[in-house]
Design a protein around this motif. Structure first.
Motif, mmCIF file in Angstrom:
data_model
loop_
_atom_site.group_PDB
_atom_site.id
_atom_site.type_symbol
_atom_site.label_atom_id
_atom_site.label_comp_id
_atom_site.label_asym_id
_atom_site.label_seq_id
_atom_site.Cartn_x
_atom_site.Cartn_y
_atom_site.Cartn_z
ATOM 1 N N LEU A 153 5.453 15.819 -9.542
ATOM 2 C CA LEU A 153 4.603 16.982 -9.789
ATOM 3 C C LEU A 153 4.729 17.426 -11.234
ATOM 4 O O LEU A 153 5.797 17.300 -11.842
ATOM 5 C CB LEU A 153 5.021 18.140 -8.886
ATOM 6 C CG LEU A 153 4.373 18.205 -7.513
ATOM 7 C CD1 LEU A 153 4.888 19.422 -6.756
ATOM 8 C CD2 LEU A 153 2.860 18.259 -7.636
ATOM 9 N N LYS A 164 -0.999 28.796 -8.860
ATOM 10 C CA LYS A 164 -1.765 27.626 -8.399
ATOM 11 C C LYS A 164 -1.246 27.144 -7.046
ATOM 12 O O LYS A 164 -0.039 27.224 -6.778
ATOM 13 C CB LYS A 164 -1.633 26.490 -9.413
ATOM 14 C CG LYS A 164 -2.377 26.742 -10.712
ATOM 15 C CD LYS A 164 -2.218 25.553 -11.632
ATOM 16 C CE LYS A 164 -2.942 25.806 -12.959
ATOM 17 N NZ LYS A 164 -2.474 24.886 -14.004
ATOM 18 N N THR A 166 -0.570 24.286 -6.062
ATOM 19 C CA THR A 166 0.474 23.267 -6.195
ATOM 20 C C THR A 166 1.855 23.868 -6.015
ATOM 21 O O THR A 166 2.780 23.219 -5.542
ATOM 22 C CB THR A 166 0.443 22.664 -7.621
ATOM 23 O OG1 THR A 166 -0.899 22.650 -8.064
ATOM 24 C CG2 THR A 166 1.066 21.293 -7.655
ATOM 25 N N TYR A 167 2.002 25.108 -6.480
ATOM 26 C CA TYR A 167 3.334 25.721 -6.480
ATOM 27 C C TYR A 167 3.498 26.736 -5.347
ATOM 28 O O TYR A 167 4.309 27.633 -5.419
ATOM 29 C CB TYR A 167 3.613 26.362 -7.841
ATOM 30 C CG TYR A 167 3.402 25.385 -8.982
ATOM 31 C CD1 TYR A 167 4.177 24.227 -9.062
ATOM 32 C CD2 TYR A 167 2.409 25.585 -9.931
ATOM 33 C CE1 TYR A 167 3.969 23.307 -10.073
ATOM 34 C CE2 TYR A 167 2.198 24.666 -10.955
ATOM 35 C CZ TYR A 167 2.979 23.523 -11.011
ATOM 36 O OH TYR A 167 2.773 22.607 -12.006
#
Lengths: 355, 544
Positions: A153, A164, A166-167
């Motif tokens: 990542l 985001k 993703t986190y």
């Protein structure tokens, strides 16, 4: 049954004796005028090498009695409560988040150390010199290198990145009402997103499953996956020096830190020392403040307290230069503004994040 | 059943004994006045009347602000629920440890005391490592973990010596086990149960670390709120108002308990533990034994074991690496304290605190029993119900002038610890003293013993025994005490709990590992103290 009081009275006498033997009277230490003893009131994280402090005593004849009273918030508040009859001569450990309250309450007397010339102007936050900057530390987000490598990542770079998807579920922060790094991080977000924008940012963090814990210990050791104790979250609000500390206190020894720092997430905390009004040892107190800006003490600061020395040109230990990435243009805020808004921001934050 | 006759207003009345009683009352009163009432009043006064004029607005805020009201309400109900749960789980345990004889019992008895003195922050981390999520459930479990020993010790002490004759007689007359328990055992145990429930409630009511570490930041009690208001916002008025609410609730509770307890404690025939206890004979006994040992193993031993195992398995390989690190990490720094020095500090403070607590608490218990009043006992329990922050700040602004300038003095730590341990001394000794059956004295007198001989032969051994139990417990409490210790300004003589917290304040494997190692040393010390206490009293003084 009348014996019992006799027995207890005997015990009381014994207690007095035992205590006298075991507990050297504090008064005795203050009574003798020479050589001098002064008291440094500070928080539980204060540390200095015994050699360094010993050298000061040897040179000046001044013995420093260290009185530790909880965390930075407690130190300041206790000093304010006892300003009519101060606990000691010098206070170390008030930072820029508590500074305005401390100076407004008038607990310090003015003193400008000649050594202050070596300190960058940006760190001299009190123009009236009631307090003297001694060290600074950057509260930053640390990441677990392994965790991100395993998942291939990308690392978050800015505060905005943290919202985001993703986190999601990756970040753990501290409650600003109980924790000093927690408060610093809140101030960073206020600085970044403005007095009207930070609320929205925190709502997004909440939607992104940010975890809030009470203090740094819980965040770092229990929640953070880089803390080595089974935590699950790869991002934590900690310090720019934490990667270096993780190397110093590693078992088995390592040379590269397992954690890194998001260098664009940092809020700068400056720690100050001040001479407490009412001191009877003014000259000695001044010598101690000067000493805290000396090369010897400043060079000792990184590995003792894991913060940075304020005097320019102080040599940093290798483990710092190799592992502790310095903050890139850290967030800073004037102590006056913090003093005015702090409580209101914390209350607002509590309403958004916790309720 | 007929109740045994109430104690006659004891047979003392000579001037000498009245003077003795006067002194016995005066010392605890003076102690509480100087080291509790005065500091607390000072800090509350500073909060509510900062400029000399009383301002009660903050008190109104506590009850009108929905957040503060929520805090008060949560404090009360979580404490009540925790107390109930602790009683339900620990009472059967108290029976098993008091009445059943099985191999390793004294060890088990010592082990169940350990949780009571463990640093909350590490217990919390053990709970989390075992997969208990931060939640209300975690708070309740942790409260049971910490207070199990209170019930086992306080109730068990009475249970161990309760004469089973009445129970046996009732059984023989055909009463069911349940009925015997309800109508004979329970009333006899009532003083102990109420006392244990009171302490447990007070501990949960003023719970701090458990709430912060296991509840998560959304849950706060009056205690955590006082901490936040005092050390973060310096909102002394609100903190003072919260302290007053806390104190008022505690006084009301103690008053109620006092009323309830009056009449409840009736002199009982007490018997030597070894005459009362028995091997698990019936199936019911065996089931009880196995179930309770399982409960203790899961609830108490598992989290402790988790810490021990982790302290012995550093990443560099199993062994004593973390223990060795205790002696090296931070060496050369003012923060460093050699492990042996920390142990020495802890022991020294604990000895002083125990002597103070046993002396003052013992006198209070004795005086309370003699004068048949309970207010003194209640007054000594008050420190359990006040926030450590309030007390610490009170010490700071009240005890700051000669002749009593204690700031920065090494006396502060043992004094603060003694305040915490004292209620236990009173609660552990008073019921036993009160339960001394006057018939035992009468019998001794009738057999020709002089009054002095009666006291020596009947009262003293019983009292001394109770004081020993109390002393061991007070010692253990002082060893592990952290809350009050950390809020008084103290010179550089860190105790083990302080070392643990210091280590936890810095990152790195070794720091955390050394903190666990230090806690394990604390566990060992506590276990040894409790075992030694049990030994001494069993060996030298004999049982009654």
């Amino acid at each position: 049954m009348r014996r019992i009081p006799v027995l207890l009275a005997a015990l009381a006498a014994l207690a007095a004796l035992a205590a006298l033997a075991a507990v050297p009277a504090a008064a005795g230490a203050q009574a003798s005028p020479k050589p001098q003893t002064i008291t440094l009131v500070t928080h539980d994280s204060f540390a200095v090498s015994k050699d360094v402090l010993g050298a000061f005593t040897k040179r000046t004849g001044i013995t420093v009695k260290i009185l530790q009273v909880g965390d930075a918030g407690q130190v300041v508040n206790q000093a304010i409560l006892t300003k009519d009859n101060p606990l000691g001569d010098v206070l170390f450990g008030v930072d820029n988040t508590f500074l305005s309250r401390a100076v407004d309450e008038g607990i310090f007397e003015q003193y400008r150390s000649p050594a202050l010339d070596g300190v960058p102007a940006a760190l001299q936050l009190d123009p009236k010199n009631r307090v003297t900057p001694i060290d600074y530390g950057d509260v930053c987000i640390n990441y677990d290198k392994q965790w991100f490598a395993d998942r291939k990542l990308k690392l978050p770079r800015t505060l905005a990145d943290l919202t985001k998807p993703t986190y999601k579920g990756a970040l753990v922060v501290e409650d600003p009402s109980t924790s000093s790094p927690g408060l610093a991080f809140l101030l960073a977000t206020v600085q970044e997103f403005g007095p009207d924008g930070w609320q929205q940012y925190w709502k997004q963090l909440v939607d992104n499953d940010v975890q809030v814990v009470d203090g740094w210990e819980q965040a770092y050791y229990e929640a953070f996956s880089g803390g080595g104790q089974g935590g699950k979250r790869p991002l934590v609000v900690s310090y720019a020096s934490s990667p270096a500390a993780a190397v110093v206190f590693a078992d088995p020894p390592i040379s590269t830190s397992p954690i890194g720092t998001m260098t664009q997430s940092c809020f700068r905390q400056v720690e100050f020392a001040g001479i407490l009004k009412g001191t009877e040892h003014r000259a000695a107190a001044r010598q101690l403040v000067d000493f805290m800006l000396s090369e010897q003490f400043q060079g000792d600061v990184p590995l003792q307290m894991f913060v940075y020395p304020v005097v320019e040109g102080t040599t940093l230990p290798k483990v710092f230069t190799q592992n502790a990435d310095a903050a890139e243009s850290p967030y800073e805020m004037s102590p006056t503004r913090i003093g005015k808004q702090r409580d209101a921001w914390i209350r607002e934050w509590t309403g958004i994040v916790l309720r | 059943m007929t109740r045994p006759p109430r104690a006659r207003a004891a047979t003392y009345g000579t001037r000498g004994s009245r003077v003795a009683a006067g002194i016995a009352i005066a010392i605890p009163c003076a102690f509480i006045a100087v080291f509790f009432a005065y500091p607390v009043a000072s800090i509350l006064g500073r909060g509510l009347a900062p400029n000399g004029a009383l301002d009660l607005d903050p008190l109104r805020r506590v009850f009108t602000d929905p957040t503060q009201r929520g805090v008060v309400w949560f404090t009360v109900w979580q404490a009540a629920l925790s107390t109930l749960l602790t009683l339900v789980l620990a009472l059967p345990g108290a029976y098993v440890l008091a009445r059943l004889r099985f191999p390793g019992r004294s060890l088990v008895r010592a082990l169940v005391t350990i949780p009571f003195v463990m640093p909350t922050v590490l217990v919390a981390s053990a709970f989390l490592a075992l997969g208990v999520p931060r939640s209300l459930g975690a708070i309740l479990l942790a409260h049971v973990f910490f207070n199990y020993a209170v019930v086992v010790r306080v109730v068990g002490e009475l249970w161990r010596h309760l004469d089973p004759q009445e129970e046996d007689a009732a059984r023989m007359l055909g009463a069911s086990r349940l009925r015997v328990f309800r109508e004979i055992t329970l009333p006899a145990l009532r003083p102990g149960i109420v006392a244990a429930a009171t302490i447990t409630f007070l501990f949960c009511f003023t719970s701090f670390g458990v709430i912060l570490f296991l509840g998560g930041p959304t849950r706060s009690t009056i205690e955590t709120e006082i901490y936040r208001q005092t050390t973060r916002f310096l909102d002394l008025p609100l903190a003072a108002a919260l302290s007053i609410v806390q104190l008022a609730a505690v006084i009301a509770l103690l008053w109620l308990v006092g009323r309830f307890q009056r009449g409840a404690s009736v002199p009982r025939r007490l018997r030597a533990a070894r005459e009362v206890e028995h091997r698990p004979r019936s199936i019911a006994d065996r089931v009880l034994l196995v179930t309770n040992l399982t409960v203790m193993a899961t609830l108490l031993a598992l989290p402790l074991g988790e810490l021990v195992v982790r302290s012995l398995t550093p990443p560099s390989g199993p062994g004593f690496g973390y223990y060795r690190a205790l002696g090296t990490v931070r060496a050369g720094s003012t923060l460093f304290v050699a492990p042996l020095d920390a142990v020495g500090n802890s022991l020294r403070f604990a000895v002083v605190a125990t002597v103070i607590a046993v002396t003052v608490g013992g006198l209070a218990a004795w005086a309370g029993v003699r004068t048949r009043s309970r207010w003194l006992e209640g007054a000594l329990a008050l420190p359990l119900g006040i926030s450590a922050v309030t007390l610490g700040f009170g010490f700071l602004i009240a005890l700051d002038e000669p002749p009593l300038d204690l700031r920065g003095s090494q006396w502060l730590v043992p004094l603060a610890q003694a305040l915490v341990a004292m209620p236990f001394v009173v609660l552990l000794t008073a019921p036993v003293l009160r339960a001394i059956d006057p018939r035992m004295r009468d019998a001794a007198t009738m057999l020709g013993a002089s009054p002095a001989r009666v006291r020596r032969a009947v009262d003293l051994p019983i009292a001394a025994r109770a004081l020993f139990v109390a002393a061991a417990f007070a010692f253990a409490i002082s060893l592990g005490e952290f809350g009050a210790t950390t809020f008084v300004a103290r010179p550089d003589t860190p105790t083990i709990p302080i070392v643990v917290y210091r280590l936890l304040g810095q990152p790195g494997d070794v720091s955390f590992g050394a903190a666990m190692a230090a806690s394990c040393i604390l566990m060992l010390l506590v276990a040894l103290a409790v075992l030694a206490g049990d030994r001494v009293r069993a060996g030298r003084l004999g049982e009654f």
